[in-house]
Scaffold this motif. Structure first.
Motif, PDB file in Angstrom:
ATOM      1  N   LEU A  47      26.725  40.707  40.758  1.00  0.00           N
ATOM      2  CA  LEU A  47      26.934  39.709  39.708  1.00  0.00           C
ATOM      3  C   LEU A  47      25.581  39.396  39.089  1.00  0.00           C
ATOM      4  N   ASP A  49      24.755  36.624  36.927  1.00  0.00           N
ATOM      5  CA  ASP A  49      24.409  35.220  36.696  1.00  0.00           C
ATOM      6  C   ASP A  49      24.948  34.340  37.816  1.00  0.00           C
ATOM      7  N   GLU A  51      26.517  31.590  37.830  1.00  0.00           N
ATOM      8  CA  GLU A  51      27.847  31.009  37.611  1.00  0.00           C
ATOM      9  C   GLU A  51      28.964  32.055  37.589  1.00  0.00           C
ATOM     10  N   ASP A  52      28.624  33.342  37.706  1.00  0.00           N
ATOM     11  CA  ASP A  52      29.637  34.399  37.771  1.00  0.00           C
ATOM     12  C   ASP A  52      30.451  34.276  39.053  1.00  0.00           C
ATOM     13  N   ARG A  53      31.673  34.794  38.998  1.00  0.00           N
ATOM     14  CA  ARG A  53      32.557  34.812  40.157  1.00  0.00           C
ATOM     15  C   ARG A  53      33.064  36.229  40.382  1.00  0.00           C
ATOM     16  N   LYS A  78      27.042  43.259  33.406  1.00  0.00           N
ATOM     17  CA  LYS A  78      26.883  41.991  34.127  1.00  0.00           C
ATOM     18  C   LYS A  78      27.500  41.993  35.521  1.00  0.00           C
ATOM     19  N   GLY A  79      28.086  43.103  35.936  1.00  0.00           N
ATOM     20  CA  GLY A  79      28.668  43.132  37.274  1.00  0.00           C
ATOM     21  C   GLY A  79      29.184  44.505  37.657  1.00  0.00           C
ATOM     22  N   ARG A 122      26.384  48.044  38.559  1.00  0.00           N
ATOM     23  CA  ARG A 122      26.201  47.413  37.239  1.00  0.00           C
ATOM     24  C   ARG A 122      25.579  48.409  36.272  1.00  0.00           C
ATOM     25  N   ARG A 143      33.759  41.199  38.067  1.00  0.00           N
ATOM     26  CA  ARG A 143      33.109  39.961  37.675  1.00  0.00           C
ATOM     27  C   ARG A 143      33.913  39.207  36.627  1.00  0.00           C
ATOM     28  N   GLU A 144      33.910  37.877  36.777  1.00  0.00           N
ATOM     29  CA  GLU A 144      34.410  36.985  35.744  1.00  0.00           C
ATOM     30  C   GLU A 144      33.296  36.010  35.433  1.00  0.00           C
ATOM     31  N   GLY A 145      33.032  35.789  34.146  1.00  0.00           N
ATOM     32  CA  GLY A 145      31.985  34.858  33.757  1.00  0.00           C
ATOM     33  C   GLY A 145      31.759  34.904  32.262  1.00  0.00           C
ATOM     34  N   ASN A 149      30.941  41.642  29.026  1.00  0.00           N
ATOM     35  CA  ASN A 149      30.664  42.496  30.177  1.00  0.00           C
ATOM     36  C   ASN A 149      31.266  43.886  29.998  1.00  0.00           C
TER      37      ASN A 149
END
Length: 173
Positions: A47, A49, A51-53, A78-79, A122, A143-145, A149
């Motif tokens: 991930l 960032d 705050e990414d999940r 981003k992931g 990534r 990744r979710e954020g 992406n």
């Protein structure tokens, strides 16, 4: 014209692009009152960032006609993105190194044995999912954020690239 032939998926050959998620030839330790083998940390979720999940999804894919003309590749800057076959069917993987949009000669194809999943690192260029069964399900970890992406690269019409799974390469020893 470029013809890409898949080779069997091995961790050594796939290492530049990500991880092969499998139990074959991997170490484990016993858990749950010594009745379960745990193959620990076969891959890691990347991930970008704080705050990414990490999220888990299921993709239901349809088989595409082969040989397949490759018109585009994508990457996730981003992931990481993992694909784990739920029905143990073989599937195709088409990748190119992270970095600039891939040139046709950089493309490499692999075929999973159906008991192997993969986790793209990534930024690694890859083709969207390529199942070999008429319809197939995959467990996806990605990744979710915030932020885009998914970068896509489309090849000009005059560049003819084909993936042909019937032209498998011999396994390397």
């Amino acid at each position: 014209m470029y013809l890409i032939k898949p080779q069997p998926l091995t961790q050594a050959d796939f290492a530049d692009f990500g991880d092969v998620i499998e139990t074959a030839d991997r170490s484990f330790f016993m858990i749950n009152n010594n009745n379960t083998q745990r193959y620990h940390r076969l891959s890691s979720v990347e991930l970008s960032d704080p705050e990414d999940r990490a999220i888990i999804s299921i993709f239901r894919a349809q088989k595409l006609q082969m040989p397949l003309q490759i018109k585009m590749m994508e990457r996730h800057p981003k992931g990481s993105q993992a694909f784990i076959p739920l029905k143990q069917n073989a599937f195709l993987i088409l990748v190119a190194p992270a970095g600039e949009p891939p040139q046709p000669e950089q493309l490499q194809a692999f075929i999973s044995n159906g008991q192997q999943g993969i986790n793209y690192h990534r930024g690694v260029w890859h083709h969207p999912i390529l199942c070999c069964a008429t319809q197939d399900d995959f467990l996806i970890v990605d990744r979710e954020g915030l932020g885009n992406n998914c970068d896509e690269h489309f090849y000009p019409e005059q560049i003819m690239i084909f993936l042909d799974p019937d032209q498998q390469l011999a396994p390397s020893n």
